[in-house]
Scaffold this motif. Sequence first.
Motif, short mmCIF file in Angstrom:
data_model
loop_
_atom_site.label_atom_id
_atom_site.label_comp_id
_atom_site.label_asym_id
_atom_site.label_seq_id
_atom_site.Cartn_x
_atom_site.Cartn_y
_atom_site.Cartn_z
N PRO A 120 -42.63 -40.94 -5.84
CA PRO A 120 -41.69 -40.81 -4.71
C PRO A 120 -40.71 -39.65 -4.91
O PRO A 120 -39.96 -39.63 -5.90
CB PRO A 120 -40.95 -42.16 -4.73
N ARG A 121 -40.74 -38.68 -4.01
CA ARG A 121 -39.83 -37.54 -4.04
C ARG A 121 -39.86 -36.85 -2.69
O ARG A 121 -40.85 -36.97 -1.95
CB ARG A 121 -40.21 -36.55 -5.15
N LEU A 122 -38.79 -36.15 -2.36
CA LEU A 122 -38.66 -35.53 -1.04
C LEU A 122 -39.06 -36.52 0.04
O LEU A 122 -39.85 -36.20 0.95
CB LEU A 122 -39.53 -34.26 -0.96
N THR A 123 -38.53 -37.72 -0.05
CA THR A 123 -38.96 -38.80 0.85
C THR A 123 -38.60 -38.53 2.31
O THR A 123 -39.10 -39.24 3.19
CB THR A 123 -38.35 -40.14 0.41
N VAL A 124 -37.75 -37.54 2.57
CA VAL A 124 -37.46 -37.18 3.95
C VAL A 124 -38.73 -36.72 4.67
O VAL A 124 -38.83 -36.77 5.90
CB VAL A 124 -36.37 -36.08 4.00
N THR A 126 -41.64 -38.16 4.27
CA THR A 126 -42.59 -39.27 4.35
C THR A 126 -42.08 -40.40 5.24
O THR A 126 -42.59 -41.52 5.17
CB THR A 126 -42.87 -39.84 2.93
N GLY A 127 -41.09 -40.11 6.08
CA GLY A 127 -40.56 -41.11 7.00
C GLY A 127 -41.44 -41.29 8.22
O GLY A 127 -42.58 -40.80 8.29
N ALA A 128 -40.90 -41.97 9.23
CA ALA A 128 -41.67 -42.32 10.42
C ALA A 128 -42.14 -41.07 11.19
O ALA A 128 -43.31 -40.96 11.55
CB ALA A 128 -40.84 -43.22 11.33
N LEU A 133 -46.57 -37.11 12.71
CA LEU A 133 -47.13 -35.76 12.72
C LEU A 133 -48.36 -35.66 11.83
O LEU A 133 -49.35 -35.01 12.19
CB LEU A 133 -46.07 -34.75 12.28
N MET A 134 -48.30 -36.33 10.67
CA MET A 134 -49.47 -36.31 9.77
C MET A 134 -50.65 -37.05 10.40
O MET A 134 -51.80 -36.63 10.23
CB MET A 134 -49.11 -36.94 8.42
N ASP A 171 -44.67 -39.28 -1.43
CA ASP A 171 -44.48 -38.03 -2.16
C ASP A 171 -44.44 -36.85 -1.18
O ASP A 171 -45.47 -36.44 -0.64
CB ASP A 171 -45.62 -37.84 -3.18
N GLY A 172 -43.24 -36.30 -0.97
CA GLY A 172 -43.09 -35.18 -0.05
C GLY A 172 -43.76 -33.92 -0.54
O GLY A 172 -44.17 -33.08 0.27
#
Length: 212
Positions: A120-124, A126-128, A133-134, A171-172
Amino acid sequence: MSLTETPAAPPRTFSQVVESLGQGDDPKLTLDEVVDAFGDRGLGALILMLTLMALLPWPPGGKAVFAVPIIILSVELALQVNEVRLPRWALKASLSRVAYRRAIGKALGPIRYVENLTRPRLTVLTGAVPEILMGIACVVLAVIMALPVPFGDMLPGLAMMFFALGVMQKDGVAVLIGVFWSLVTAAYLILIWATVAEIIQRLAGWFAHLFG
């Protein structure tokens, strides 16, 4: 904790589940079994697993069998659906367990290596909203992967694998790598399109000169 209680076993890692799927009495490994094996681990794990399976060597049209459920799961990711829903006909899709073991055996090392690097990093990222978009990007990438384009499966496959890792491991950095491979895929398709257009234009000019 009482003397009769035993500590709960830690959840199996992604690579451990992937390896366990090669075991079993049934000579065929079905998509239904894959979904059951991952349980409630989420859409990211299933998209990653199906992408790995789609990148195995298949006869013409074989990759489309996996592209369809990947598209369905990606739509569910974009719609933020928490429960995995696949049509019954898709769950019956299968492949030889022997072929699966042979292919996954070579990939387990790299899978474990990448798995150990993610966290877990750069969790911004991996949000909703990023997941929506992914999900949209994975729909497009899955369609591209199913097209009969030379090396057209590996590039979108890499992008989807890292997007799925990002969702699964929060993981961002993996998400950013997925974005990179998506851009490489887009550039490659543009190059292929420009090359095909140039060939068609030259052929048209040659025929015009020949019969003009």
